[in-house]
Scaffold this active site. Sequence first.
Site, PDB file in Angstrom:
ATOM      1  N   HIS A  60     -80.983 143.787 -26.151  1.00 26.94           N
ATOM      2  CA  HIS A  60     -79.713 144.512 -25.675  1.00 26.94           C
ATOM      3  C   HIS A  60     -79.241 145.612 -26.823  1.00 26.94           C
ATOM      4  O   HIS A  60     -78.625 145.249 -27.940  1.00 26.94           O
ATOM      5  CB  HIS A  60     -78.560 143.664 -25.610  1.00 26.94           C
ATOM      6  CG  HIS A  60     -77.495 144.129 -24.758  1.00 26.94           C
ATOM      7  ND1 HIS A  60     -76.725 143.533 -23.750  1.00 26.94           N
ATOM      8  CD2 HIS A  60     -76.899 145.294 -24.851  1.00 26.94           C
ATOM      9  CE1 HIS A  60     -75.782 144.037 -23.337  1.00 26.94           C
ATOM     10  NE2 HIS A  60     -75.707 145.357 -23.958  1.00 26.94           N
ATOM     11  N   LEU A  63     -79.396 152.949 -27.686  1.00 25.21           N
ATOM     12  CA  LEU A  63     -80.049 153.958 -28.457  1.00 25.21           C
ATOM     13  C   LEU A  63     -79.285 155.281 -28.079  1.00 25.21           C
ATOM     14  O   LEU A  63     -79.613 156.099 -29.102  1.00 25.21           O
ATOM     15  CB  LEU A  63     -81.529 153.806 -28.175  1.00 25.21           C
ATOM     16  CG  LEU A  63     -82.419 153.102 -28.458  1.00 25.21           C
ATOM     17  CD1 LEU A  63     -83.867 153.246 -27.867  1.00 25.21           C
ATOM     18  CD2 LEU A  63     -82.290 152.629 -30.020  1.00 25.21           C
ATOM     19  N   ARG A  64     -78.432 155.432 -27.185  1.00 25.30           N
ATOM     20  CA  ARG A  64     -77.615 156.551 -27.360  1.00 25.30           C
ATOM     21  C   ARG A  64     -78.382 157.952 -26.704  1.00 25.30           C
ATOM     22  O   ARG A  64     -77.640 158.981 -26.996  1.00 25.30           O
ATOM     23  CB  ARG A  64     -76.711 156.811 -28.398  1.00 25.30           C
ATOM     24  CG  ARG A  64     -75.987 155.709 -28.850  1.00 25.30           C
ATOM     25  CD  ARG A  64     -74.769 155.378 -27.792  1.00 25.30           C
ATOM     26  NE  ARG A  64     -73.843 154.418 -28.320  1.00 25.30           N
ATOM     27  CZ  ARG A  64     -73.031 153.415 -27.576  1.00 25.30           C
ATOM     28  NH1 ARG A  64     -73.206 153.503 -26.280  1.00 25.30           N
ATOM     29  NH2 ARG A  64     -72.191 152.647 -28.224  1.00 25.30           N
ATOM     30  N   ASN A 279     -66.659 145.115 -26.399  1.00 26.55           N
ATOM     31  CA  ASN A 279     -66.526 144.862 -25.153  1.00 26.55           C
ATOM     32  C   ASN A 279     -67.535 144.028 -24.474  1.00 26.55           C
ATOM     33  O   ASN A 279     -68.781 144.259 -24.648  1.00 26.55           O
ATOM     34  CB  ASN A 279     -66.269 145.915 -24.189  1.00 26.55           C
ATOM     35  CG  ASN A 279     -66.213 145.522 -22.716  1.00 26.55           C
ATOM     36  OD1 ASN A 279     -65.419 144.558 -22.624  1.00 26.55           O
ATOM     37  ND2 ASN A 279     -66.354 146.628 -21.552  1.00 26.55           N
ATOM     38  N   ASP A 306     -76.353 143.544 -28.698  1.00 25.28           N
ATOM     39  CA  ASP A 306     -75.526 144.655 -28.130  1.00 25.28           C
ATOM     40  C   ASP A 306     -75.086 146.009 -29.224  1.00 25.28           C
ATOM     41  O   ASP A 306     -74.036 146.277 -29.200  1.00 25.28           O
ATOM     42  CB  ASP A 306     -74.075 144.029 -27.504  1.00 25.28           C
ATOM     43  CG  ASP A 306     -73.383 145.016 -26.681  1.00 25.28           C
ATOM     44  OD1 ASP A 306     -73.951 146.026 -26.675  1.00 25.28           O
ATOM     45  OD2 ASP A 306     -72.208 144.533 -26.069  1.00 25.28           O
ATOM     46  N   HIS A 310     -71.315 154.001 -32.971  1.00 25.53           N
ATOM     47  CA  HIS A 310     -70.495 155.175 -32.820  1.00 25.53           C
ATOM     48  C   HIS A 310     -70.392 155.753 -33.865  1.00 25.53           C
ATOM     49  O   HIS A 310     -69.989 155.120 -34.910  1.00 25.53           O
ATOM     50  CB  HIS A 310     -69.096 154.533 -32.129  1.00 25.53           C
ATOM     51  CG  HIS A 310     -69.087 153.848 -30.682  1.00 25.53           C
ATOM     52  ND1 HIS A 310     -69.193 154.663 -29.627  1.00 25.53           N
ATOM     53  CD2 HIS A 310     -69.069 152.590 -30.405  1.00 25.53           C
ATOM     54  CE1 HIS A 310     -69.347 153.882 -28.339  1.00 25.53           C
ATOM     55  NE2 HIS A 310     -69.055 152.610 -29.004  1.00 25.53           N
TER      56      HIS A 310
END
Lengths: 430, 313
Positions: A60, A63-64, A279, A306, A310
């Site tokens: 999970h 990698l954006r 989240n 996860d 950011h």
Amino acid sequence: MALLLKSARCIDPLVGLDTICDISVRDGRIAEVGQDLSIPKGLTIDLTGKVLVPGLVDMHVHLRDPGQEYKEDIRTGAAAAARGGFTAILAMPNTDPVIDCGSVVRYVLERAAKVSRTRIYTAGALTAGLQGHDLAEIGDMVEAGVVAFSDDGRGVQDAGVMRRAMDYVKCFDKRVLSHCQDESLVGNGVVNEGRASTLLGLAGWPALGEEAQIARDIALSKLTGCPLHIQHLTTAEGADLVRKAKAEGLPVSCEVTPHHLFMNEDHLDATYNTSLKMNPPLRTKADNKALIEALLDGTIDTIATDHAPHAAHEKSLEFELAPYGTIGLETALSLILTNLVAPGIISWNRLIELMAHAPRRILGLELVSLKAHSVADLTIIDPEMTWTVEEHDFVSRSANSAFIGSVLKGRVTDVYVGGYASLENGELVD
Amino acid sequence: MGTLATEHLLNIEDLDVAGINAVLDTARSFKEVNERAIKKLPTLRGRTIINLFLEPSTRTRTSFEIAAKRLSADAINMSPSASSTVKGESLVDTAKTLDAMDCDLLVIRHRYAGAPYIMSQNMRAHIINAGDGKHQHPTQALLDLFTIRERFGGFSGLKVGIVGDIAHSRVFGSLAPALRLLGADVTAIAPATLLPACPELLGANHCHKLDEILGELDVVYLLRIQKERIEQSPFPSLREYARLYGIDRGRLERMKRDAILMHPGPVNRGVELTSEAADTAANLLLYQVNAGVAIRMALMYLLLGGDRDGSLA
């Protein structure tokens, strides 16, 4: 290229191995496991005092890439994975554009082949554009190499859509990974509904918003026969639902993140630390305890991070405006070693099952084991090394970690993927 | 150098009992000043106070502005249309920019919880929270405490019922813990759809039926129904809300003889109070507003370095 790894404590429950021995590697695979091995030529590395285990997998990871390379990209994400001891990771499809057709899948896999030593697998979207309405081109993505399907980041709101998606995915012998979130119950929730929402004046994200969809998706797995994996489980009740599904013999698996195991809503205070906004949200101390019990009794199959990078400018906003997520690749193993293995709550064998064997089984990947002919994906750990998680010390492009300041014991020193080092003495190998 | 134990007023918990009493006592002195013909004191001459109101507000902003001017501070008002936030500047950058202008005290109202803390981390100025999202509104709580203390002489054993939209109320977030700290008994009265998950963590009991408890209350505090903030209709209609939780003539008559009605304003006539009840309570509601100026003067004075005993030399 030949390699001889000498004198590590080699552990692998799959072959009942836990002993100090040598491992020789040739052509990307393990040649021999035994005492006092030697190789005619090649590299010999002394691993006295280290622990050597089958390469870890994180199923999970965000990698954006494509689209949000300022947060992370395939190269930096793969480097963070190597530093954290992972030989393989599964990328989530909520990129821009969304990974919902073969061409985007091919971009990710081709790019990974160029810039990453870490094996990169990708999940494909269940629904086109993650919109929750029309099926994505699932067959096209399977041909391009996708190993599982998920609308991660959002729950599929419409039960009929989820049913069709599961019916369809089953035809390709793949698994649906489900992010469980009923938006009608969750609304604008940003922290656990309870202590945190009350004291901080923030909208609550109730446990039921997650549990209701876990129950629904388990029922749909039963109806359709499609293998189901519950992502980032956070509550005692959610674990109970999975426990019952497994007792019924349903093809259901689940994961838990280190932050949901070791942190809870009590860590949130009037400083509104946005690195603790994730989240699903941090739950309660009682949930931490129940999740650890679920790890022990086999209800929880795997630990996944996860990893959600950011940029600093996005996280240094008002709590309600900041995006959800914490990075996790570089801290996960050390957190598990410090909090679960060192105090004797779980064994090394259980750790290897949770972080190496289970994710490969869930995703239908070739197992890696410490025996001759197995792929030489190996993780080597210094169990005594103590270190502090520091904001400036990540190789990930982002530093939004919930664990900054934590003092951890045990750290990865070397990682081999197909017999080649991606990490050597704690240093990344290009 | 301040004379309160705290540098800022971000949350009501920044003040202990002694701190609350210091603010209330100082406010009482200022209230007397406000009753004079010449209301201006030179106390904060040369000090700069910025009122940064990133959410529309007239009453509270005006109250702070008057308070600053009465103390001879230079008060500057910034509102959303005038600030850089509409141009996409982050709150951190806004804080650093204001800090570069050497202001002494910042009053901030924002629609998001925790904004005053962000300012406190990025500015040298003292910070007063004038309302952050659904979190806290400590100056409102202090003026309410002032009003209650003036009426009852103290808080111990008082039964206070706070009625209405508790879940979305920053007033409740500050007032309930303070009342509990001072020895009052607080009950949140609302349908479950308007209660936070754990009202007991804010120091309050809760009940759903106003009529069951109305006759025991010394203070009936009505929260404004913020129609603009209500999402997904937590009650069927304003008419039904008014029938179940509004104060009308019948409920006025069932209240204890010396009980008081309070409201942070502005009142929705016909919702929290019938027009008749609002007119009955008008004197006290205006007293709250009047006390608000004195409370804000007291905070500015104490945070910016008045005398510890509250004298106004």
